[in-house]
Design a protein around this motif. Structure first.
Motif, short mmCIF file in Angstrom:
data_model
loop_
_atom_site.label_atom_id
_atom_site.label_comp_id
_atom_site.label_asym_id
_atom_site.label_seq_id
_atom_site.Cartn_x
_atom_site.Cartn_y
_atom_site.Cartn_z
N ASN A 44 16.09 24.90 -17.17
CA ASN A 44 15.09 25.10 -17.95
C ASN A 44 14.39 26.60 -18.20
O ASN A 44 14.94 27.27 -17.36
CB ASN A 44 13.72 24.09 -17.73
CG ASN A 44 13.05 24.36 -16.33
OD1 ASN A 44 12.52 25.48 -16.08
ND2 ASN A 44 13.27 23.32 -15.57
N TRP A 46 11.60 28.22 -17.26
CA TRP A 46 10.86 28.46 -16.33
C TRP A 46 11.70 29.10 -15.11
O TRP A 46 11.64 30.03 -14.65
CB TRP A 46 9.65 27.46 -16.23
CG TRP A 46 8.75 27.07 -16.92
CD1 TRP A 46 7.63 27.59 -17.26
CD2 TRP A 46 8.79 25.91 -18.11
NE1 TRP A 46 7.03 27.03 -18.39
CE2 TRP A 46 7.77 26.07 -18.68
CE3 TRP A 46 9.86 24.81 -18.07
CZ2 TRP A 46 7.76 25.18 -19.70
CZ3 TRP A 46 9.80 24.10 -19.05
CH2 TRP A 46 8.44 23.91 -20.02
N SER A 54 5.74 29.81 -11.63
CA SER A 54 6.10 29.64 -12.94
C SER A 54 4.51 29.36 -13.79
O SER A 54 3.66 28.65 -13.30
CB SER A 54 6.75 28.36 -13.45
OG SER A 54 8.05 28.48 -13.07
N PHE A 56 2.38 28.46 -17.03
CA PHE A 56 2.62 27.62 -18.22
C PHE A 56 1.14 27.26 -18.68
O PHE A 56 0.22 27.83 -18.41
CB PHE A 56 2.96 26.20 -17.54
CG PHE A 56 2.30 25.55 -16.37
CD1 PHE A 56 1.01 24.82 -16.71
CD2 PHE A 56 2.79 25.88 -15.15
CE1 PHE A 56 0.50 24.35 -15.53
CE2 PHE A 56 2.02 25.52 -14.04
CZ PHE A 56 0.83 24.53 -14.37
N TYR A 103 4.44 19.06 -15.44
CA TYR A 103 5.29 19.92 -14.83
C TYR A 103 5.33 19.29 -13.41
O TYR A 103 4.26 18.80 -12.42
CB TYR A 103 4.91 21.30 -14.76
CG TYR A 103 4.71 21.96 -16.32
CD1 TYR A 103 5.91 22.28 -16.97
CD2 TYR A 103 3.33 22.03 -16.54
CE1 TYR A 103 5.68 22.62 -18.31
CE2 TYR A 103 3.37 22.66 -17.99
CZ TYR A 103 4.43 22.72 -18.74
OH TYR A 103 4.10 23.19 -20.11
N ILE A 138 9.56 23.10 -12.45
CA ILE A 138 9.66 24.43 -12.83
C ILE A 138 9.53 25.51 -11.93
O ILE A 138 9.79 26.48 -12.02
CB ILE A 138 8.41 24.60 -13.91
CG1 ILE A 138 7.21 24.45 -13.33
CG2 ILE A 138 8.78 23.73 -15.38
CD1 ILE A 138 5.93 24.85 -14.18
N THR A 139 9.48 24.89 -10.53
CA THR A 139 9.50 26.09 -9.60
C THR A 139 9.70 25.20 -8.37
O THR A 139 9.56 23.98 -8.29
CB THR A 139 8.17 26.92 -9.44
OG1 THR A 139 8.13 27.73 -8.42
CG2 THR A 139 7.04 25.92 -8.98
#
Length: 350
Positions: A44, A46, A54, A56, A103, A138-139
Motif C-alpha cells: 500500500n 504507506w 505512517s 494518516f 488502519y 500501514i506500519t
C-alpha cells in the motif's frame, strides 16, 4: 566478507529457505525479508514510503485503539492461520465499539530456522484479510530470536478506528429487559484449532469461523445503532466468559435459552467427545450484542441480512440480579448456572 555479501545479495529462497539471525539484524538480509515478504503481501502507499512510521488523515469522531498478541498453536488450522487471525482479531476488537476500523500495524517475532515459505504464506493471508476488510496494514516491525526462544512466530497487531458521533457503547450499559443477540454458531474456532493440534478427524470438517466483523457491525449500526448497548466478540472463554464479564460490569444477570444458541452438529459432537462445553469454546468470527428491547428485532434483521449474521438469534435477556448470575434454561427443560471457565480449557487458541 565477499561470500557473506554475495549470500545476502541473493534473492530470498522462498521455497526452501529459512529465517536466520541476519534477517533481524538491520542489514541487507533484513531489508530483503521485509521487502520480499511483508511489503509484497501488504502493499500500500504507506508502506511504499519506507518510513519507520505512517502518517494518516483521521475523519471526525472519537478515536478507538486496540492491540493484541497472537501465539496460536498450531500456526495453521482449518479456516485460517495465525496471520489472518491476527488481522481479524484486532479489527473485531475495534469494531466492538461500533467503530469503523481504519488502519493496522503488525509486529513479528520470528524464531531462527522458521521456513520462509510458511512466513510468506502467513503474510499473504494477512494481506488478503486486511484488503478484504478494507483495513490496510500501514506500519510494522520484525525481530528474529534464537532457536528455542519462540515457537515459530508470534504476531502482535494494533489498530485504530473512529466511532460515529452519537454512539457510546460501554461495558456497564446493559439494563434489565435488554435482549442478548448472538451473531451465529459457537465453538467453531476452538474446535478447529484443537482438531488440528490433536490430529482429530470428524465425519464433517470443523473450520474456524475467523472473520472480520466490521462489515456486520456497520450493518447493525445502520439498522438500529442507537439501540445497541454494547458488543463483545466471545473469544477466549467463549460466550460463557463474555456474558459473565458483561453481567459483572453492568451489575445485571442474564437468562439465556440453550435451544436458541446455534451450535453446528459437528462442533457439538466434537465437544461431547472431548468433554468440552460449547459455551466455553473460543470464537473468532462471532459477536454478542446487548440491545434495548425495542430495537432488538431491527438489529436482528440487519444481522441476518449480512453474510456473517445469517444465523443470528436472540438467545436471552438481561434481568435484575444482585448476584450477577448467568442462568440457562437447558434443552432438557431444567436450568443451570453458566459460570466462568475454571482453568484453561483450550490452550493457545489465539
Amino acid at each position: 566478507m565477499n561470500m557473506m555479501m554475495e549470500a545476502h545479495s541473493r534473492n530470498l529462497d522462498l521455497a526452501n529457505g529459512r529465517v536466520d539471525l541476519s534477517h533481524g539484524a538491520g542489514g541487507r538480509a533484513m531489508g530483503q525479508l521485509i521487502e520480499g515478504i511483508f511489503h509484497k503481501a501488504f502493499d500500500n502507499i504507506w508502506l511504499r514510503a519506507g518510513n519507520d512510521q505512517s502518517a494518516f488523515t483521521v475523519p471526525g469522531g472519537r478515536m478507538v485503539m486496540s492491540t493484541d498478541g497472537y501465539v496460536v498453536s498450531p500456526l495453521f488450522f482449518p479456516g485460517g492461520n495465525i496471520g489472518s487471525l491476527a488481522v481479524h482479531g484486532t479489527i473485531n476488537d475495534i469494531a466492538m465499539a461500533a467503530a469503523r476500523p481504519l488502519y493496522l500495524s503488525a509486529s513479528f517475532i520470528i524464531e531462527e530456522g522458521f521456513p520462509l515459505a510458511d512466513l510468506e504464506r502467513i503474510a499473504e493471508s494477512m494481506g488478503a484479510a486486511s484488503r478484504g476488510a478494507g483495513v490496510p496494514i500501514i506500519t510494522g516491525d520484525t525481530k528474529v530470536v534464537e532457536r528455542g526462544k519462540a515457537d515459530g512466530v508470534f504476531i502482535s497487531t494494533s489498530g485504530v478506528g473512529v466511532v460515529p458521533d452519537g454512539l457510546d457503547l460501554r461495558a456497564d450499559a446493559a439494563r434489565p429487559g435488554d435482549a442478548v443477540i448472538l451473531s451465529g454458531s459457537i465453538g467453531d474456532h476452538g474446535i478447529a484449532v484443537m482438531s488440528k493440534r490433536e490430529n482429530l478427524e470428524f465425519d464433517a470438517a470443523v473450520v474456524s469461523d475467523s472473520a472480520a466483523l466490521n462489515g456486520l457491525v456497520a450493518a447493525m449500526v445502520e439498522g438500529g445503532g442507537r439501540q445497541i448497548r454494547l458488543m463483545r466478540d466471545p473469544t477466549r472463554g467463549g460466550i460463557a466468559a463474555t456474558l459473565n464479564e458483561i453481567a459483572s460490569q453492568s451489575k445485571v444477570g442474564f437468562h439465556i435459552d440453550e435451544v436458541a444458541i446455534p451450535v453446528k452438529p459437528e462442533v457439538a459432537a466434537a465437544c461431547e467427545l472431548l468433554g468440552l462445553d460449547p459455551l466455553n469454546v473460543a470464537n473468532e468470527g462471532k459477536l454478542v450484542a446487548v440491545a434495548a428491547p425495542e430495537g432488538a428485532q431491527a438489529i436482528l434483521a440487519a444481522m441476518r441480512a449480512h453474510p456473517l449474521g445469517r444465523e443470528a438469534a436472540v438467545i436471552g435477556h438481561a434481568v435484575a440480579d444482585d448476584d450477577c448470575f448467568v442462568q440457562m434454561a437447558t434443552c432438557f427443560g431444567g436450568g443451570r448456572i453458566v459460570d466462568w471457565l475454571s482453568g484453561e480449557q483450550l490452550p493457545r487458541i489465539c
